[in-house]
Design an enzyme around this catalytic site. Sequence first.
Site, PDB file in Angstrom:
ATOM      1  CB  VAL A  98      -0.900   0.035   1.248  1.00  0.00           C
ATOM      2  CG1 VAL A  98      -1.772   1.288   1.249  1.00  0.00           C
ATOM      3  CG2 VAL A  98      -1.765  -1.222   1.318  1.00  0.00           C
ATOM      4  CB  CYS A  99       0.960   4.162   0.544  1.00  0.00           C
ATOM      5  SG  CYS A  99       1.234   5.943   0.627  1.00  0.00           S
ATOM      6  CB  THR A 100       5.815   5.037   0.122  1.00  0.00           C
ATOM      7  OG1 THR A 100       5.411   5.139   1.491  1.00  0.00           O
ATOM      8  CG2 THR A 100       5.491   6.329  -0.595  1.00  0.00           C
ATOM      9  CB  THR A 118       3.719   3.904  -5.036  1.00  0.00           C
ATOM     10  OG1 THR A 118       4.037   4.298  -3.695  1.00  0.00           O
ATOM     11  CG2 THR A 118       4.302   4.944  -5.997  1.00  0.00           C
ATOM     12  CB  ALA A 148      -3.071   4.375  -5.408  1.00  0.00           C
TER      13      ALA A 148
END
Lengths: 211, 211
Positions: A98-100, A118, A148
């Site tokens: 998830v994300c970074t 990301t 994202a």
Amino acid sequence: MDIAILLFERITALDAIGPYEVLSRLPGARVRFVAEKPGTHRTDCGLGLVSDEPLEAVPRPEILLVPGGFGTRSLEREAPVLDWIRGAHAASTLTTSVCTGALLLGAAGVLRGLRATTHWAQLERLREFGAEPVSERVVVQGKVITAAGVSSGIDMALHLAARLAGDSVAQAIQLSIEYDPAPPFDAGSLAKAPPEVVKLVRGVIARAGSQ
Amino acid sequence: MDIAILLFERITALDAIGPYEVLSRLPGARVRFVAEKPGTHRTDCGLGLVSDEPLEAVPRPEILLVPGGFGTRSLEREAPVLDWIRGAHAASTLTTSVCTGALLLGAAGVLRGLRATTHWAQLERLREFGAEPVSERVVVQGKVITAAGVSSGIDMALHLAARLAGDSVAQAIQLSIEYDPAPPFDAGSLAKAPPEVVKLVRGVIARAGSQ
């Protein structure tokens, strides 16, 4: 079904807790929070999340989930964490971020040659790891699934739930957490937010990242 | 701006963390996790969330947020918690709940004569506290704001952000957490979920609640 979620200092809490709230409701699921150094990990705003087990206690989870946060920056050079990701990925049913968190999958070599996503503000960085950045909410590449920014982990986890346990179970989890989203604004993506809002957020991220 | 989020045993993590992820990004915000007994609080699936301060350390937060979870059942009869809610509400700018946190606001007498909401499976229980149950995602009654189940706290917090800091700041936070929801199913409310899914979830909730 062993699900391992990585914790670390300066994690973004919702990156981990959104998917946790979905995946922990899967029949037979056992969610384990793991960290290089078990204990309390603080977000940038002081919340403490507890990991109970060291990485070596869960070397082969069926599902591996790597959340993001500003803390991923230093972990990109943290060999024990990257080694654990590589080892877990070699045996996993699903390797997810998830994300970074995607930047950690990338640094571990998992994303080479794959489409991935990301947080929108870091999307181009995926190229450093040989991945093709894609501006989509959830990107599925076989067993490697990236989501994202921050809140997208909830949507990703519902995809995972459907894949692992079927559509009815995924829908039951969605209803359990009453996930019928109704944000008061439609500004949740780079394409939809007004330009002045994008500028504001880029400034905040730049300042936070330099701390 | 002091924001107090109540923690307790058997909390639903996303009830607290969804709003936290939004509210902690407000300019000048200081989010404090408080509990009757500070320390690590476990969800039903084992995640530990840490509260650092006892209730008496934050008697007058500007914003009070009460999350839900099966743990609210016993707290409905826990005088120190209800006294704290009453005292905080008397001085607060905003008194808010997510999911079955509304039942604690109700037990503290805060909802008498007001329209309110909570998790769909507990909605009728609001009548016990003199409230009028409303099947809406976020219900605003002056300074008392209640949200529906679990994930609705994210939507509620964006409403609060707009009210406290303006629409642009709320939109900036929405973009920061990339909250552009895209669940793979449209089954997140009682009205939308297939009947067999509703039946499945009612069974799971009944079993969990009786533990």
